[in-house]
Design an enzyme around this catalytic site. Structure first.
Site, PDB file in Angstrom:
ATOM      1  N   SER A   5       0.829  -1.202   0.000  1.00 56.99           N
ATOM      2  CA  SER A   5       0.000   0.000   0.000  1.00 56.99           C
ATOM      3  C   SER A   5       0.863   1.251   0.000  1.00 56.99           C
ATOM      4  CB  SER A   5      -0.909   0.005   1.234  1.00 56.99           C
ATOM      5  OG  SER A   5      -1.494   1.279   1.352  1.00 56.99           O
ATOM      6  N   HIS A  28      -1.234  -1.231  -4.319  1.00 57.09           N
ATOM      7  CA  HIS A  28      -2.492  -0.803  -3.696  1.00 57.09           C
ATOM      8  C   HIS A  28      -2.463   0.704  -3.471  1.00 57.09           C
ATOM      9  CE1 HIS A  28      -6.050  -1.716  -1.157  1.00 57.09           C
ATOM     10  NE2 HIS A  28      -5.607  -0.757  -0.355  1.00 57.09           N
ATOM     11  N   ASP A  30      -4.618   3.860  -1.964  1.00 58.93           N
ATOM     12  CA  ASP A  30      -5.743   4.225  -1.106  1.00 58.93           C
ATOM     13  C   ASP A  30      -6.219   5.637  -1.429  1.00 58.93           C
ATOM     14  OD1 ASP A  30      -6.076   1.923   0.672  1.00 58.93           O
ATOM     15  OD2 ASP A  30      -4.023   2.384   1.291  1.00 58.93           O
ATOM     16  N   MET A  32      -8.783   8.452  -0.524  1.00 56.14           N
ATOM     17  CA  MET A  32      -9.656   8.859   0.592  1.00 56.14           C
ATOM     18  C   MET A  32     -10.119  10.293   0.366  1.00 56.14           C
ATOM     19  SD  MET A  32      -7.598   7.406   3.873  1.00 56.14           S
ATOM     20  CE  MET A  32      -6.669   5.868   3.813  1.00 56.14           C
ATOM     21  N   MET A  63     -11.988   4.836  -0.865  1.00 57.39           N
ATOM     22  CA  MET A  63     -12.702   5.110   0.389  1.00 57.39           C
ATOM     23  C   MET A  63     -13.348   6.479   0.231  1.00 57.39           C
ATOM     24  SD  MET A  63      -9.792   3.519   2.830  1.00 57.39           S
ATOM     25  CE  MET A  63      -8.632   3.552   1.483  1.00 57.39           C
ATOM     26  N   MET A 133     -11.987  -5.612   5.088  1.00 54.00           N
ATOM     27  CA  MET A 133     -11.131  -4.705   5.864  1.00 54.00           C
ATOM     28  C   MET A 133     -10.811  -5.337   7.217  1.00 54.00           C
ATOM     29  SD  MET A 133     -10.407  -2.026   4.070  1.00 54.00           S
ATOM     30  CE  MET A 133      -9.550  -1.144   5.372  1.00 54.00           C
ATOM     31  N   GLY A 141      -1.006   1.656   9.560  1.00 54.86           N
ATOM     32  CA  GLY A 141      -0.343   1.427  10.837  1.00 54.86           C
ATOM     33  C   GLY A 141      -1.249   1.032  11.990  1.00 54.86           C
ATOM     34  N   ASP A 171      -7.016  -6.211   4.102  1.00 53.55           N
ATOM     35  CA  ASP A 171      -6.330  -4.910   4.103  1.00 53.55           C
ATOM     36  C   ASP A 171      -6.372  -4.309   5.495  1.00 53.55           C
ATOM     37  OD1 ASP A 171      -5.291  -2.411   3.530  1.00 53.55           O
ATOM     38  OD2 ASP A 171      -6.996  -1.747   2.324  1.00 53.55           O
ATOM     39  N   GLY A 172      -5.174  -4.087   6.034  1.00 50.17           N
ATOM     40  CA  GLY A 172      -5.074  -3.412   7.324  1.00 50.17           C
ATOM     41  C   GLY A 172      -4.377  -4.273   8.363  1.00 50.17           C
ATOM     42  N   GLY A 173      -3.233  -3.800   8.830  1.00 48.48           N
ATOM     43  CA  GLY A 173      -2.533  -4.501   9.904  1.00 48.48           C
ATOM     44  C   GLY A 173      -1.894  -5.815   9.495  1.00 48.48           C
ATOM     45  N   SER A 194       2.606  -0.563   6.106  1.00 45.85           N
ATOM     46  CA  SER A 194       3.785  -0.401   6.963  1.00 45.85           C
ATOM     47  C   SER A 194       4.726  -1.592   6.912  1.00 45.85           C
ATOM     48  CB  SER A 194       3.379  -0.124   8.415  1.00 45.85           C
ATOM     49  OG  SER A 194       2.014  -0.106   8.600  1.00 45.85           O
TER      50      SER A 194
HETATM   51  C1  DX5 Z   1      -6.383   1.763   5.467  1.00 45.25           C
HETATM   52  C2  DX5 Z   1      -5.913   1.428   4.099  1.00 45.25           C
HETATM   53  C3  DX5 Z   1      -4.839   0.420   4.042  1.00 45.25           C
HETATM   54  C4  DX5 Z   1      -3.550   0.839   4.715  1.00 45.25           C
HETATM   55  C5  DX5 Z   1      -2.908  -0.374   5.276  1.00 45.25           C
HETATM   56  O1  DX5 Z   1      -7.578   2.475   5.392  1.00 45.25           O
HETATM   57  O2  DX5 Z   1      -6.979   0.916   3.330  1.00 45.25           O
HETATM   58  O3  DX5 Z   1      -4.567   0.034   2.705  1.00 45.25           O
HETATM   59  O4  DX5 Z   1      -2.639   1.446   3.853  1.00 45.25           O
HETATM   60  O5  DX5 Z   1      -1.786   0.002   5.984  1.00 45.25           O
HETATM   61  P1  DX5 Z   1      -1.137  -0.988   7.056  1.00 45.25           P
HETATM   62  O6  DX5 Z   1      -0.681  -2.188   6.318  1.00 45.25           O
HETATM   63  O7  DX5 Z   1      -0.039  -0.201   7.636  1.00 45.25           O
HETATM   64  O8  DX5 Z   1      -2.214  -1.322   8.050  1.00 45.25           O
HETATM   65 ZN    ZN Z   2      -6.520   0.047   1.364  1.00 42.67          ZN
END
Ligand code: DX5
Ligand code: ZN
Length: 222
Positions: A5, A28, A30, A32, A63, A133, A141, A171-173, A194
């Site tokens: 990402s 990826h 994002d 927003m 998003m 998600m 992060g 996606d996420g963490g 991250s």
């Molecule tokens: C959060 C994003 C993710 C984000 C993930 O809203 O959709 O794609 O970049 O970042 P990490 O891997 O650090 O959680």
């Molecule tokens: Zn994302």
């Protein structure tokens, strides 16, 4: 597939940052809008610029509100996959999927941690990607929410039984530990911000994540 990402990359050097993850499968991105989520990142002109320099296909995660109005532009820009949020669609998400596919992209539907999968089973028949998600959308992060993994398992079962044909993306963490849980549950596309851009060597981080996911998926298949 591993999808780094760009949210965790250096926004002043997006072209270099895209090239640093050339070993990955999808890049990826994002998007927003500070309305659907409380954060603002980048939009279509920047995605078009990234598309021109990225060594790998783009996976745009929108998003944003009113995806029916804005999403097709991301497909027309040449993205491989464009994902909209189910919660942001005012009408039937299938209309967006049709527009995305007509513009030559794969169509993705994302659901937030609190959104049930069951509400979208019929709709998903017209999508190519389900993005589950594993954090609340908006920021990189954050900590992986393992409670959503039953949705990943349920989606994988629907694919295995032939009810749906989808990539199941998380996606996420996602990191070297949580990717194992996600792969065991049946995910096959892993977004990592991250864990890739925070590493000294992104290429090594990608290889490490891929290896862990492969091993976990193989164990799951046995
Ligand atoms: C959060 C994003 C993710 C984000 C993930 O809203 O959709 O794609 O970049 O970042 P990490 O891997 O650090 O959680
Ligand atoms: Zn994302």
């Amino acid at each position: 597939m591993i999808a780094p990402s760009l949210l965790s990359a250096d926004f002043a050097r997006l072209a270099d940052e895209a090239r640093r993850v050339a070993d990955a499968d999808w890049l990826h991105v994002d998007v927003m809008d500070a309305h659907f989520v409380p954060n603002l990142t980048l939009g279509l002109p920047v995605v078009e610029a990234i598309q021109r320099v990225s060594p790998i296909p783009l996976d745009c995660h929108l998003m944003i509100e009113a995806p029916e109005r804005w999403a097709p532009g991301y497909a027309e820009a040449g993205s491989r996959n464009v994902t909209v949020h189910a919660e942001a669609c005012s009408g039937d998400p299938r209309a967006v999927a049709r527009d995305l596919r007509a513009a030559g992209a794969l169509a993705g539907l994302a659901i937030k941690p609190g959104t049930p999968l069951e509400d979208y089973l019929e709709v998903l028949a017209e999508f190519d990607t389900l993005l589950v998600m594993t954090v609340e959308p908006g920021f990189g992060g954050q900590e992986f929410i393992a409670d959503v993994l039953p949705k990943v398992s349920a989606a994988r079962r629907l694919v295995e039984t032939g009810h749906l044909r989808l990539f199941v993306e998380v996606d996420g963490g996602v990191n070297e530990d949580t990717i194992v849980q996600a792969a065991e549950a049946g995910a096959d596309v892993f977004v990592a911000g991250s864990a890739v851009y925070g590493a000294d060597d992104p290429a090594r981080a990608i290889a490490g994540l891929r290896e862990r996911a492969r091993t976990a998926a193989a164990a799951r298949a046995r």
